[in-house]
Design a protein around this motif. Structure first.
Motif, PDB file in Angstrom:
ATOM      1  N   ILE A 151      16.060  37.623  16.436  1.00 14.45           N
ATOM      2  CA  ILE A 151      16.397  37.395  15.037  1.00 14.45           C
ATOM      3  C   ILE A 151      15.748  38.474  14.182  1.00 14.45           C
ATOM      4  O   ILE A 151      14.548  38.734  14.295  1.00 14.45           O
ATOM      5  CB  ILE A 151      15.915  36.007  14.556  1.00 14.45           C
ATOM      6  CG1 ILE A 151      16.458  34.896  15.455  1.00 14.45           C
ATOM      7  CG2 ILE A 151      16.297  35.773  13.104  1.00 14.45           C
ATOM      8  CD1 ILE A 151      17.947  34.733  15.412  1.00 14.45           C
ATOM      9  N   THR A 152      16.563  39.108  13.305  1.00 17.24           N
ATOM     10  CA  THR A 152      16.048  40.083  12.349  1.00 17.24           C
ATOM     11  C   THR A 152      16.371  39.598  10.940  1.00 17.24           C
ATOM     12  O   THR A 152      17.542  39.430  10.588  1.00 17.24           O
ATOM     13  CB  THR A 152      16.674  41.475  12.562  1.00 17.24           C
ATOM     14  OG1 THR A 152      16.421  41.914  13.904  1.00 17.24           O
ATOM     15  CG2 THR A 152      16.081  42.479  11.579  1.00 17.24           C
ATOM     16  N   GLU A 153      15.341  39.353  10.139  1.00 17.39           N
ATOM     17  CA  GLU A 153      15.510  38.929   8.755  1.00 17.39           C
ATOM     18  C   GLU A 153      15.136  40.082   7.839  1.00 17.39           C
ATOM     19  O   GLU A 153      14.052  40.663   7.974  1.00 17.39           O
ATOM     20  CB  GLU A 153      14.634  37.718   8.440  1.00 17.39           C
ATOM     21  CG  GLU A 153      14.960  36.491   9.275  1.00 17.39           C
ATOM     22  CD  GLU A 153      14.009  35.341   9.004  1.00 17.39           C
ATOM     23  OE1 GLU A 153      12.972  35.580   8.326  1.00 17.39           O
ATOM     24  OE2 GLU A 153      14.273  34.214   9.463  1.00 17.39           O
ATOM     25  N   THR A 154      16.037  40.454   6.936  1.00 15.99           N
ATOM     26  CA  THR A 154      15.798  41.559   6.017  1.00 15.99           C
ATOM     27  C   THR A 154      15.725  41.022   4.595  1.00 15.99           C
ATOM     28  O   THR A 154      16.619  40.293   4.152  1.00 15.99           O
ATOM     29  CB  THR A 154      16.909  42.613   6.122  1.00 15.99           C
ATOM     30  OG1 THR A 154      17.010  43.076   7.478  1.00 15.99           O
ATOM     31  CG2 THR A 154      16.630  43.791   5.200  1.00 15.99           C
ATOM     32  N   TYR A 155      14.664  41.373   3.884  1.00 13.64           N
ATOM     33  CA  TYR A 155      14.460  40.954   2.499  1.00 13.64           C
ATOM     34  C   TYR A 155      14.558  42.181   1.612  1.00 13.64           C
ATOM     35  O   TYR A 155      13.814  43.152   1.805  1.00 13.64           O
ATOM     36  CB  TYR A 155      13.096  40.289   2.328  1.00 13.64           C
ATOM     37  CG  TYR A 155      12.932  39.030   3.151  1.00 13.64           C
ATOM     38  CD1 TYR A 155      13.124  37.775   2.588  1.00 13.64           C
ATOM     39  CD2 TYR A 155      12.586  39.096   4.500  1.00 13.64           C
ATOM     40  CE1 TYR A 155      12.975  36.616   3.339  1.00 13.64           C
ATOM     41  CE2 TYR A 155      12.440  37.945   5.261  1.00 13.64           C
ATOM     42  CZ  TYR A 155      12.643  36.708   4.670  1.00 13.64           C
ATOM     43  OH  TYR A 155      12.491  35.569   5.418  1.00 13.64           O
ATOM     44  N   ARG A 190      11.434  40.962   9.055  1.00 15.94           N
ATOM     45  CA  ARG A 190      10.680  40.018   9.874  1.00 15.94           C
ATOM     46  C   ARG A 190      11.488  39.733  11.134  1.00 15.94           C
ATOM     47  O   ARG A 190      12.715  39.648  11.083  1.00 15.94           O
ATOM     48  CB  ARG A 190      10.423  38.717   9.111  1.00 15.94           C
ATOM     49  CG  ARG A 190       9.504  38.885   7.903  1.00 15.94           C
ATOM     50  CD  ARG A 190       9.276  37.547   7.227  1.00 15.94           C
ATOM     51  NE  ARG A 190       8.373  37.657   6.086  1.00 15.94           N
ATOM     52  CZ  ARG A 190       7.991  36.635   5.313  1.00 15.94           C
ATOM     53  NH1 ARG A 190       8.455  35.405   5.582  1.00 15.94           N
ATOM     54  NH2 ARG A 190       7.171  36.819   4.303  1.00 15.94           N
ATOM     55  N   TYR A 191      10.762  39.556  12.242  1.00 16.98           N
ATOM     56  CA  TYR A 191      11.430  39.357  13.525  1.00 16.98           C
ATOM     57  C   TYR A 191      10.993  38.035  14.142  1.00 16.98           C
ATOM     58  O   TYR A 191       9.883  37.539  13.908  1.00 16.98           O
ATOM     59  CB  TYR A 191      11.108  40.518  14.485  1.00 16.98           C
ATOM     60  CG  TYR A 191      11.505  41.869  13.950  1.00 16.98           C
ATOM     61  CD1 TYR A 191      12.806  42.336  14.089  1.00 16.98           C
ATOM     62  CD2 TYR A 191      10.574  42.674  13.286  1.00 16.98           C
ATOM     63  CE1 TYR A 191      13.172  43.577  13.583  1.00 16.98           C
ATOM     64  CE2 TYR A 191      10.937  43.916  12.777  1.00 16.98           C
ATOM     65  CZ  TYR A 191      12.228  44.357  12.945  1.00 16.98           C
ATOM     66  OH  TYR A 191      12.581  45.585  12.439  1.00 16.98           O
ATOM     67  N   ALA A 192      11.910  37.477  14.913  1.00 15.47           N
ATOM     68  CA  ALA A 192      11.621  36.251  15.640  1.00 15.47           C
ATOM     69  C   ALA A 192      12.509  36.224  16.873  1.00 15.47           C
ATOM     70  O   ALA A 192      13.518  36.938  16.957  1.00 15.47           O
ATOM     71  CB  ALA A 192      11.878  35.030  14.766  1.00 15.47           C
TER      72      ALA A 192
END
Length: 216
Positions: A125-129, A80-82
Motif C-alpha cells: 500500500i502506498t498512500e500519498t498526501y 506512507r507505506y504499508a
C-alpha cells in the motif's frame, strides 16, 4: 389538480368535467371524475381521461455564497507505506499527527505476483498526501445573479412539467455573505394528473350522479 391555477382550456375524452374555463382551482381538487350518468341513464364508472390547461403562478428562491474556496497545491508531498499480509495490515511508518493541515490523499495498491502468473497474499500500500492551501475568492454579485436566474429557470421547467412560461420577474437581495434571487413567474400548463378513486369517492359519486336532474 397537481397545481392550483386559473382554468383556461379543457379537453375531455372520458369522464365528467367538474371545472370550466374561468374557474380557479386548488391543488388536489378533482377536475374530471370517472363517475358519469344520471337518473335517466343510470350512474356508471369509466376511466376519466382529459387535459386541463391553466394559468399558474410560481415563486422560487435561490441563494449563492459570495465567497468560494479553491485549492492551491504547495508542492509538498508525503508518502506512507504499508503491507497487507492475508487480512492483517502492517504500517511501515510511525503513527502520529498529520504533517499537513490541508491535504489530498490517494491510495495505490500493488499485489505481488509470482513469475508464473500466480499471486501472493501480500499487498503493498502506498498512500500519498499532497498539501494544499485554501484560497478565498469573492464572486461578483451580478455573476451570482446570472447563475441563479438560469438555475431558477431550469427548476421552473422541471416543476411545471415543460409548460410555457408567460412572464417572469426577478428580485435580488445582496447580503454580507450571499446573494439571494427570487423568481415570480406565470405559466400556462397542463395541471391534471391521474389518481385512482377511493371506495368512498366512488360510492359518493354514484349516489350524487343518480340524484342529479339531467335537465339541469
Amino acid at each position: 389538480a397537481r397545481k392550483g391555477g386559473l382554468v383556461v382550456h379543457t379537453n375531455i375524452m372520458e369522464g365528467t368535467l367538474n371545472v370550466h374555463p374561468g374557474d380557479t382551482v386548488e391543488e388536489g381538487q378533482v377536475l374530471v371524475t370517472g363517475v358519469t350518468g344520471s337518473i335517466s341513464s343510470g350512474a356508471r364508472l369509466e376511466h376519466a381521461m382529459g387535459e386541463i390547461y391553466a394559468r399558474t403562478e410560481y415563486e422560487l428562491t435561490g441563494t449563492m455564497p459570495l465567497k468560494t474556496y479553491s485549492k492551491e497545491y504547495t508542492g509538498r508531498e508525503e508518502k506512507r507505506y504499508a503491507v497487507i499480509i492475508g487480512e492483517k495490515r502492517i504500517n511501515l511508518y510511525f503513527d502520529g499527527e498529520d504533517e499537513f493541515e490541508n491535504c489530498d490523499k490517494t491510495v495505490e495498491e500493488h499485489r505481488l505476483r509470482l513469475p508464473g502468473g500466480g499471486t501472493l497474499p501480500l499487498v503493498l500500500i502506498t498512500e500519498t498526501y499532497r498539501e494544499y492551501q485554501r484560497v478565498e475568492t469573492v464572486r461578483d454579485a451580478e455573476e451570482c445573479r446570472e447563475i441563479l436566474e438560469l438555475s431558477l429557470y431550469e427548476r421552473l421547467y422541471r416543476e411545471n412539467d415543460g409548460g410555457q412560461v408567460l412572464a417572469a420577474d426577478f428580485d435580488m437581495d445582496v447580503g454580507e455573505d450571499s446573494v439571494t434571487v427570487t423568481m415570480r413567474a406565470e405559466c400556462y400548463e397542463q395541471i391534471g394528473k391521474v389518481l385512482p378513486m377511493s371506495d368512498q369517492e366512488i360510492s359518493e359519486g354514484l349516489s350524487e350522479a343518480e340524484e342529479e336532474d339531467p335537465e339541469q
